[in-house]
Enzyme design. Structure first.
Site, PDB file in Angstrom:
ATOM      1  CG  HIS A  33      63.503   6.046  80.959  1.00  0.00           C
ATOM      2  ND1 HIS A  33      63.849   5.034  81.840  1.00  0.00           N
ATOM      3  CD2 HIS A  33      64.658   6.465  80.395  1.00  0.00           C
ATOM      4  CE1 HIS A  33      65.156   4.861  81.817  1.00  0.00           C
ATOM      5  NE2 HIS A  33      65.678   5.716  80.950  1.00  0.00           N
ATOM      6  CD  GLU A  60      65.027   6.790  76.355  1.00  0.00           C
ATOM      7  OE1 GLU A  60      66.095   7.395  76.504  1.00  0.00           O
ATOM      8  OE2 GLU A  60      64.538   6.032  77.224  1.00  0.00           O
ATOM      9  CG  ASP A  62      67.884   3.777  75.091  1.00  0.00           C
ATOM     10  OD1 ASP A  62      68.228   4.966  75.006  1.00  0.00           O
ATOM     11  OD2 ASP A  62      67.351   3.292  76.106  1.00  0.00           O
ATOM     12  CG  HIS A  75      69.275   1.064  78.418  1.00  0.00           C
ATOM     13  ND1 HIS A  75      70.308   0.837  79.301  1.00  0.00           N
ATOM     14  CD2 HIS A  75      69.038   2.404  78.450  1.00  0.00           C
ATOM     15  CE1 HIS A  75      70.676   1.985  79.851  1.00  0.00           C
ATOM     16  NE2 HIS A  75      69.932   2.944  79.362  1.00  0.00           N
ATOM     17  CD  GLU A 166      70.840   7.457  74.816  1.00  0.00           C
ATOM     18  OE1 GLU A 166      72.011   7.334  75.229  1.00  0.00           O
ATOM     19  OE2 GLU A 166      69.838   7.267  75.526  1.00  0.00           O
TER      20      GLU A 166
END
Length: 325
Positions: A33, A60, A62, A75, A166
């Site tokens: 994460h 991950e 973002d 993020h 994401e």
């Protein structure tokens, strides 16, 4: 500079000495994460290199656009809770007193220093026992830069660790006249991520946008619908028409405690019955909420609730737990 080089050398030595047989060791995936964010400032290349060395399944990213349409790994659409933007560009805040990634060019963003997450109003570090705020020499980077790091490490360590990008706040970008999703998909295609067989899972909280990615933009990537509201757990049948999995807040899986043991909602079984994978967020060893220990949290959600994977700030601890199981 010497300390950073030493860090990378140690990480690569550790990484190369590990055997990458994760799919046979366990059937549950571990997603770093924001990188190994329990140990280094989130979404820095250093945190991503550390996560890679830990042998996670996915790392991950973002994604938010810069003013000149470069997908940046950060993020939020804001800059002022993880960088020194308020000191470097004090005049660039908007009327709401926030600093937005989209108002800065890539070159401007690269001049900022990244630190451990903090409250912009008070300057207080969010997770007090993590990497000290304001220490080190960390910077922002693009999606392209991170992919090249991960693919380069995959080559040199003979691994196949995937990416888990994401699409952040697509409606905001659309209001600003930006095509975040289309730009991200183009970058992913350029680096060889186009199908479900490739080491890439694409996620988004916006159900309308994720459905558009599948049906209008014709993406064949593995898609995960992130969910955070109770009413969304009732929409699994619709999600299954375009997504391959869901990413719920882990508390949406828990029901209540009976005689010291958690019971569960039907979310995981309902998703599995529809052919959806379940990857809840976020496992934090320093934020346990209703759990007595991190071990209890992992046992409850990973094993007893039978999820297929999870996002965690502490991937090494989760991997150690799963490998023992």
């Amino acid at each position: 500079m010497k300390s950073i080089l030493l860090l990378f050398s140690c990480l690569l030595l550790f990484s190369c000495n590990q055997t990458k047989k994760k799919l046979t060791m366990n059937t549950k995936i571990v997603i770093a994460h924001r990188g190994a964010s329990g140990y280094l400032p989130e979404h820095t290349l250093e945190a991503k290199a550390m996560a890679h060395a830990m042998n996670v399944d996915f790392i991950e990213q973002d994604l938010v656009l810069s003013k000149d349409d470069i997908p940046m790994v950060i993020h939020d659409i804001y800059l002022d809770d993880v960088t020194n933007v308020a000191l470097i560009f004090p005049e660039r805040k908007r009327k709401d007193n926030r600093f937005y990634v989209i108002d800065f060019t890539f070159d401007e963003l690269k001049t900022l220093q990244v630190s451990e997450r903090f409250h912009p109003e008070t300057g207080e570090q969010v997770y007090k026992n993590r990497f000290p705020k304001g220490k080190g020499n960390f910077t922002l980077h693009s999606l392209q830069e991170e992919i090249e790091l991960i693919q380069g490490l995959n080559t040199s360590t003979k691994k196949n660790i995937g990416i888990y990008p994401e699409i952040k706040d697509p409606k905001f970008h659309q209001k600003e006249g930006k095509k975040l999703t289309e730009i991200v998909l183009k970058v992913l295609t350029n680096y060889g991520y186009t199908t479900k067989q490739d080491a890439c899972t694409l996620q988004c909280f916006d159900a309308i946008e994720l459905e558009r990615i599948r049906k209008e933009l014709k993406s064949e990537l593995f898609l995960v619908q992130l969910i955070g509201y109770p009413e969304e757990t009732q929409q699994l049948k619709h999600f299954a028409t375009y997504a391959d999995g869901i990413g719920p807040w882990y508390k949406q899986i828990l029901d209540k405690k009976v005689d010291g043991k958690f019971t569960f909602t039907s979310l995981v079984s309902d998703a599995h019955n529809l052919g959806l994978k379940v990857h809840p967020y976020t496992f934090r060893a320093d934020s346990l909420d209703e759990f007595a220990t991190f071990e209890e949290m992992m046992q409850t959600v990973f094993i007893e609730a039978n999820v297929d994977g999870a996002f965690t700030d502490f991937p090494d601890v989760v991997l150690k737990f799963l490998n023992k199981k």
